[in-house]
Design a protein around this motif. Structure first.
Motif, PDB file in Angstrom:
ATOM      1  N   ASN A   1      -8.503  54.771   6.312  1.00  0.00           N
ATOM      2  CA  ASN A   1      -9.106  53.955   7.367  1.00  0.00           C
ATOM      3  C   ASN A   1     -10.564  54.386   7.591  1.00  0.00           C
TER       4      ASN A   1
ATOM      5  N   GLY B   1      -7.378  44.343  10.798  1.00  0.00           N
ATOM      6  CA  GLY B   1      -8.764  44.219  11.210  1.00  0.00           C
ATOM      7  C   GLY B   1      -8.893  43.354  12.443  1.00  0.00           C
TER       8      GLY B   1
ATOM      9  N   GLY C   1      -3.562  51.596  11.435  1.00  0.00           N
ATOM     10  CA  GLY C   1      -4.790  50.931  11.826  1.00  0.00           C
ATOM     11  C   GLY C   1      -4.707  50.343  13.220  1.00  0.00           C
TER      12      GLY C   1
ATOM     13  N   GLU D   1      -3.646  45.780   2.785  1.00  0.00           N
ATOM     14  CA  GLU D   1      -4.011  46.992   3.507  1.00  0.00           C
ATOM     15  C   GLU D   1      -4.817  46.652   4.757  1.00  0.00           C
ATOM     16  N   ALA D   2      -6.036  46.149   4.593  1.00  0.00           N
ATOM     17  CA  ALA D   2      -6.901  45.936   5.741  1.00  0.00           C
ATOM     18  C   ALA D   2      -7.568  44.567   5.657  1.00  0.00           C
TER      19      ALA D   2
ATOM     20  N   TRP E   1     -14.216  47.559   7.226  1.00  0.00           N
ATOM     21  CA  TRP E   1     -14.810  47.392   8.549  1.00  0.00           C
ATOM     22  C   TRP E   1     -16.132  46.667   8.384  1.00  0.00           C
TER      23      TRP E   1
ATOM     24  N   GLY F   1      -9.279  51.056   3.859  1.00  0.00           N
ATOM     25  CA  GLY F   1      -9.997  50.645   5.053  1.00  0.00           C
ATOM     26  C   GLY F   1     -11.102  49.639   4.787  1.00  0.00           C
TER      27      GLY F   1
ATOM     28  N   ALA G   1      -2.697  48.705   7.841  1.00  0.00           N
ATOM     29  CA  ALA G   1      -3.964  48.533   8.544  1.00  0.00           C
ATOM     30  C   ALA G   1      -4.129  47.060   8.908  1.00  0.00           C
TER      31      ALA G   1
END
Length: 459
Positions: free
Chosen positions: A384, A168, A80, A221-222, A325, A323, A166
């Motif tokens: 992702n 952010g 990421g 993870e993210a 976002w 992922g 990942a």
């Protein structure tokens, strides 16, 4: 890649679709009354790295093993990442490296063979200097000049962490780097792992590695941040993982802690979003489910029981949340093995206007199943993801066959944007430069970071 009709469960929202009115989209050749989505058929790459639509091209801007400005080596297993504005149109790209002691001999760490280059690093800046060897996960930062297509400088910006998968970006211009690990002290680790670390984009050197323990200890993870509330959302790469959020004590200052919670659904008694064949109930697409949030205690979880305790309190299960976002006022979550075929799902969470506050129950957040793959040849195991500047989702595949990048329009049309038929490397880290003109992408096991340009829609 042959582009067949996408067979998906897709829930589209009017507000998202409205964002597209008046925007010019590039279409593939086809009948005028039935234009294909996306940017047209993919063209074979004579360089043998990545197939893209006509008019698009890439530059390799980083290779694992190359020497960086700080005398260390570009680590392998790039995952990421996020892009931040720098002076005079330049871009700062902060990138995770999913390395652990088992992967370093195969994929290459920053300190070179037998870690000889570690001698020039201040070990006090490493989170874990290691038992028998240092933890070699972390992040690199590079400065890229899109006008010249050149990298001006690259360096190690976070070190001593483990399996940084990942993460952010934040509205205050930093990168949250997440450890996909719950390693304990032992022969190769001197400290517990499973935390999130913050890397300011503006930092020009290796930063102190400080774990943000309020964000929990689990198989991270993210991460994604709601810019309005400062709430941080976190995914968990487990087959029965949770979707977490931190309601910060002080928005923008995560070291000050906050309240960690897990998502539950008020009107979904099954508490299972995975839609596996074994599920007694199936989560409907095109339907919004009302969210509630379950408080979690003992968030440092030395026995890795955080998700299990969440299950007992009714928190919803997700199939390998990966992922995350933020875009268009909503959070998008990829679940790599969700769905009846275990080929992947994408969820959309729309937060409450009072997210995390005392009035949240007046207008709770809503969760929708946005995409579920019904054809692994079309979309397989999304990992992702990013929200493109013009509003489409771009999903990176991580699957057993060759991997691609699949686009999703707001009205549910799917298209192939990129494909890697040349090796078995997953694609990861898709993110756009702040001006929307360059897409950055990692080819993970091949050790390449690419800058992709072409006729992206103007926004």
């Amino acid at each position: 890649m042959a582009i067949s009709r996408r067979q998906f469960l897709v829930a589209s929202g009017g507000a998202v679709a409205a964002a597209f009115l008046g925007w010019q989209r590039l279409q593939a050749a086809g009948p005028a009354n039935n234009p294909a989505p996306g940017f047209g058929p993919l063209q074979p790459d004579p360089g043998g790295i990545l197939d893209l639509p006509r008019g698009f091209s890439y530059r390799v801007i980083a290779r694992a093993g190359d020497e960086m400005a700080d005398g260390l080596l570009v680590p392998g297993m790039a995952d990421g990442m996020a892009a931040f504005a720098d002076r005079d149109g330049r871009v700062r790209l902060v990138c995770n490296h999913e390395l652990n002691p088992e992967r370093v001999p195969l994929r290459g760490g920053p300190f070179g063979r037998d870690h000889t280059r570690l001698a020039g690093v201040d070990r006090a800046l490493l989170y874990d200097a290691g038992g028998s060897e240092p933890s070699c996960g972390g992040t690199t930062t590079l400065i890229y000049d899109p006008a010249r297509g050149q990298v001006e400088r690259q360096w190690l910006s976070l070190a001593g962490t483990d399996t940084n998968c990942a993460g952010g970006l934040t509205p205050w211009n930093s990168w949250l780097s997440c450890e996909e690990s719950v390693s304990r002290p032992g022969p190769t680790h001197a400290r517990e792992h499973g935390y999130v670390f913050e890397v300011p984009a503006a930092a020009d050197r290796l930063v102190p590695a400080v774990p943000l323990k309020a964000l929990g200890r689990f198989n991270h993870e993210a991460a994604a941040v709601d810019p309005r509330s400062g709430v941080v959302y976190l995914s968990e790469d487990r087959a029965d993982g949770l979707l977490y959020r931190l309601v910060p004590n002080t928005p923008g200052r995560l070291i000050a802690g906050g309240r960690l919670q897990a998502l539950a659904l008020q009107d979904w008694t099954a508490a299972d979003t995975r839609n596996w064949v074994s599920n007694p109930q199936k989560l409907e697409a095109r339907k919004a489910f009302t969210a509630r949030w379950v408080d979690l205690a003992d968030v440092e979880s030395p026995d890795d029981s955080l998700r299990l305790r969440g299950h007992r309190d009714g928190a919803a299960r997700f199939a390998r949340g990966e992922g995350l976002w933020w875009g268009d006022g909503a959070l998008y979550l990829a679940c790599t093995s969700g769905g009846a075929l275990q080929a992947g799902q994408v969820f959309r969470y729309t937060p409450s206007p009072f997210e995390g506050g005392s009035r949240e129950t007046e207008a709770p957040g809503q969760l929708e199943l946005w995409v579920e793959s019904r054809d692994p040849d079309t979309l397989a195991n999304c990992d992702n993801l990013t929200v493109a500047p013009w509003g489409d989702l771009l999903l990176c595949e991580d699957t057993q066959r060759h991997c691609g990048v699949v686009g999703v329009t707001p009205d549910g049309e799917l298209y192939a944007f990129a494909d890697n038929p040349y090796n078995d490397s997953e694609l990861a880290g898709a993110c756009f430069a702040p001006d929307g003109r360059t897409l950055f992408l990692n080819q993970q096991t091949a050790g390449l970071t690419l800058a992709i340009t072409g006729p992206f829609p103007s926004v």
